[in-house]
Write a protein that holds these residues in place. Structure first.
Motif, PDB file in Angstrom:
ATOM      1  N   GLU A 159      -4.954 -13.331   9.042  1.00 29.87           N
ATOM      2  CA  GLU A 159      -3.904 -13.752   8.388  1.00 29.87           C
ATOM      3  C   GLU A 159      -3.252 -12.947   7.674  1.00 29.87           C
ATOM      4  OE1 GLU A 159      -2.956 -17.355   8.416  1.00 29.87           O
ATOM      5  OE2 GLU A 159      -4.239 -17.949   9.971  1.00 29.87           O
ATOM      6  N   VAL A 160      -2.102 -12.514   7.856  1.00 27.35           N
ATOM      7  CA  VAL A 160      -1.519 -11.553   6.743  1.00 27.35           C
ATOM      8  C   VAL A 160      -0.142 -12.059   6.555  1.00 27.35           C
ATOM      9  CG1 VAL A 160      -0.342 -10.285   8.829  1.00 27.35           C
ATOM     10  CG2 VAL A 160      -1.010  -9.000   6.464  1.00 27.35           C
ATOM     11  N   GLU A 161       0.458 -11.764   5.311  1.00 27.86           N
ATOM     12  CA  GLU A 161       1.673 -12.210   4.590  1.00 27.86           C
ATOM     13  C   GLU A 161       2.209 -11.085   3.942  1.00 27.86           C
ATOM     14  OE1 GLU A 161       1.044 -15.252   1.220  1.00 27.86           O
ATOM     15  OE2 GLU A 161       0.862 -16.037   3.589  1.00 27.86           O
ATOM     16  N   TYR A 162       3.696 -10.831   3.941  1.00 30.21           N
ATOM     17  CA  TYR A 162       4.228  -9.988   3.092  1.00 30.21           C
ATOM     18  C   TYR A 162       5.445 -10.610   2.389  1.00 30.21           C
ATOM     19  CZ  TYR A 162       5.251  -5.371   1.171  1.00 30.21           C
ATOM     20  OH  TYR A 162       5.593  -4.260   0.232  1.00 30.21           O
ATOM     21  N   LEU A 163       5.371 -11.145   1.239  1.00 24.97           N
ATOM     22  CA  LEU A 163       6.549 -11.898   0.687  1.00 24.97           C
ATOM     23  C   LEU A 163       7.128 -11.195  -0.433  1.00 24.97           C
ATOM     24  CD1 LEU A 163       4.714 -15.250   0.914  1.00 24.97           C
ATOM     25  CD2 LEU A 163       5.875 -14.163   2.585  1.00 24.97           C
ATOM     26  N   GLN A 164       8.677 -11.257  -0.352  1.00 23.41           N
ATOM     27  CA  GLN A 164       9.545 -10.908  -1.311  1.00 23.41           C
ATOM     28  C   GLN A 164      10.570 -11.548  -1.604  1.00 23.41           C
ATOM     29  OE1 GLN A 164      10.641  -6.916   0.403  1.00 23.41           O
ATOM     30  NE2 GLN A 164       8.858  -5.625  -0.920  1.00 23.41           N
ATOM     31  N   ASP A 165      11.271 -11.416  -2.559  1.00 21.01           N
ATOM     32  CA  ASP A 165      12.625 -12.358  -2.727  1.00 21.01           C
ATOM     33  C   ASP A 165      13.482 -11.694  -3.204  1.00 21.01           C
ATOM     34  OD1 ASP A 165      12.186 -11.721  -5.474  1.00 21.01           O
ATOM     35  OD2 ASP A 165      11.818 -13.955  -6.157  1.00 21.01           O
ATOM     36  N   TRP A 166      13.676 -10.390  -3.132  1.00 21.04           N
ATOM     37  CA  TRP A 166      14.753  -9.532  -3.746  1.00 21.04           C
ATOM     38  C   TRP A 166      16.080  -9.558  -2.762  1.00 21.04           C
ATOM     39  CZ3 TRP A 166      16.721  -4.581  -2.027  1.00 21.04           C
ATOM     40  CH2 TRP A 166      16.320  -3.948  -0.862  1.00 21.04           C
TER      41      TRP A 166
END
Length: 380
Positions: free
Chosen positions: A161-168
Motif C-alpha cells: 500500500e503506497v500513497e503520495y498526497l498533496q493539496d497544493w
C-alpha cells in the motif's frame, strides 16, 4: 581509492526562479564530490548569465542553448544534471550522452514509454552512466526497509500500500504566476499530471522496497479541479505474480496534506510502515509480538545503512540528504566508469527504472481510458 579531484558538473535548467535546481546544487555540494563549472540554466541568456554570476561561474561557460553547451563542454564536464521541465529530459539527455557525458536526471524520465525506449537505446550506445533522482529511495530507513523485506523478515509479501498526497494544486494555481505549477499544467511540457509528478515517486518507492513489479493493474485517473488539462488524482489497484495485491493513491488535491508519502508492506509474518514526513522512523509490526520503531540511530540497523547518516542520531534528516545520498553514490559510480573499473551493487535508480516508470504511466492511462479495465503491465 579517493578520487584526485571533484567531478566537473554542468547543469541544464535550474535558473533564476526555479526550485529543483537549487536542491540539486545543494545535494552535489553536500559531500564535496562535485564542482559546478558550467550551465545552460535558462533559454533566456539574461537569466542564464544572472544565474551563473550568482553561482560564481565563468560567463563564457553559461549557455542559453543546451546543444551548444553539450558540444563545447564535451571535454569540460564529467557529468550533467538535468533539472528542466519533463519535455526536455530526453532531448537534453540525448545531446549530452552522445557527447560522452554522464547524466543525472530529475524524474520522471520523459514524456511517454516510446520516448523512454528510445532514450534507453541512446544510454546503452553511449556506455555512459545514467542516474534518475528518485531521492526517497536513498533515505537510510527506506534502505533498511528494503533489506528487511528482501531478507524475508516479513515473510511472504501479501499487500503493498503506497500513497503520495498533496493539496497544493487544489485550485488552478497553474493559471497564476506560480512558475512550478505553470508548466505542470501544460500537457506538452509535463506529459502527465499527478501520475507523473508524484505518482511515479510512489510507484518507484513501492517497487524498490518490495522488490516486486506488478503483473497487471486497474486504474482511474481523475481531474478534480474544473478547467485543468491534466490529471490531479489517481488510484491504482495492483496484482503481483506471487498473489499479492497492492494499491496506489496519488493526489495533489487532497486537502490538508503537504507531502504525505506513506508506504506500508504486509507479509505473512510482519508488516512495516514508513512515512516520509517522519523519515527517521520505520515501524515494524510482527504478527505475534509487540510493534517497535526503528530510528536512524538504532544500533540494530545494518552497517551500510548506519554509514549513510550525515548528522548525529536524533537530529532530523530527510529530503536534502536523500538527494545528497543519490549524488554521493552517483559520484562513486561515475568515477568507476571514468577509471574503467567494474561497479556492482548499485541501488541507484537508472534508465531501466525510468523506462518502467513510463510504462507504468502508459498502463495507468490505458486502464483508465477503458473504465478501469485490467491491463497486463508486462505488455504496457
Amino acid at each position: 581509492m579517493k578520487p584526485q579531484r571533484r567531478l566537473r558538473l554542468g547543469m541544464v535548467g535550474g535558473g533564476e526562479g526555479a526550485f529543483i535546481g537549487a536542491v540539486h546544487r545543494l545535494a552535489a555540494r553536500m559531500d564535496d564530490r562535485y564542482e559546478l563549472v558550467a550551465g545552460a540554466f535558462s533559454s533566456s541568456l539574461e537569466n542564464c548569465q544572472r544565474t551563473g554570476a550568482a553561482l560564481w561561474l565563468d560567463p563564457a561557460r553559461c549557455y542559453a542553448s543546451y546543444q551548444k553547451m553539450a558540444a563545447q563542454e564535451a571535454d569540460g564536464i564529467d557529468v550533467v544534471a538535468i533539472v528542466t521541465p519533463n519535455f526536455l529530459h530526453a532531448p537534453v539527455a540525448t545531446a549530452f550522452l552522445q557527447a560522452g557525458i554522464h547524466v543525472i536526471c530529475d524524474k520522471p524520465l520523459c514524456l511517454n514509454a516510446q520516448q523512454a525506449s528510445q532514450l534507453a537505446a541512446v544510454v546503452k550506445q553511449s556506455q555512459c552512466q545514467f542516474i534518475l533522482t528518485h531521492n526517497y529511495s536513498a533515505y537510510p530507513l527506506i534502505r533498511e526497509a528494503r533489506q528487511r523485506v528482501l531478507s524475508g523478515e516479513l515473510g511472504e509479501i501479501r499487500f503493498v500500500e503506497v500513497e503520495y498526497l498533496q493539496d497544493w494544486m487544489s485550485e488552478l494555481v497553474e493559471q497564476t504566476d506560480n512558475k512550478q505549477a505553470s508548466w505542470r499544467g501544460e500537457p506538452a511540457k509535463a506529459g502527465a499530471g499527478c501520475i507523473g509528478d508524484v505518482g511515479t515517486h510512489a510507484w518507484q518507492l513501492a517497487s524498490f522496497v518490495s522488490g516486486m513489479l506488478p503483473q497487471s493493474l486497474s486504474a482511474e485517473l481523475a481531474t478534480v479541479v474544473a478547467g485543468r488539462a491534466l490529471d490531479d488524482d489517481v488510484r491504482v489497484t495492483l496484482r503481483y505474480a506471487n498473489g499479492a495485491r497492492g494499491r496506489l493513491w496519488a493526489s495533489q488535491v487532497a486537502s490538508g496534506h503537504e507531502n504525505s508519502l506513506r508506504l506500508r508492506i504486509y507479509g505473512s509474518e510482519a508488516s512495516l510502515e514508513f512515512q516520509q514526513e517522519n523519515p527517521n522512523q520505520l515501524w515494524i509490526r510482527p504478527r505475534n509480538a509487540p510493534a517497535y520503531c526503528l530510528t536512524r540511530g538504532s544500533g540494530v540497523l545494518s552497517d551500510e545503512v548506519r554509514t549513510m547518516g550525515r548528522v548525529p542520531a536524533g537530529h532530523p534528516e530527510g529530503y536534502l540528504e536523500g538527494f545528497g545520498q543519490i549524488y554521493r553514490e552517483a559520484a562513486d559510480q561515475i568515477w568507476a566508469a571514468i577509471d574503467g573499473q567494474p561497479f556492482s551493487g548499485s541501488l541507484l535508480p537508472g534508465i531501466d527504472d525510468g523506462v518502467a516508470g513510463m510504462k507504468f504511466i502508459d498502463a495507468v492511462r490505458h486502464s483508465s481510458m477503458a473504465d478501469g479495465k485490467w491491463v497486463d503491465f508486462s505488455a504496457a
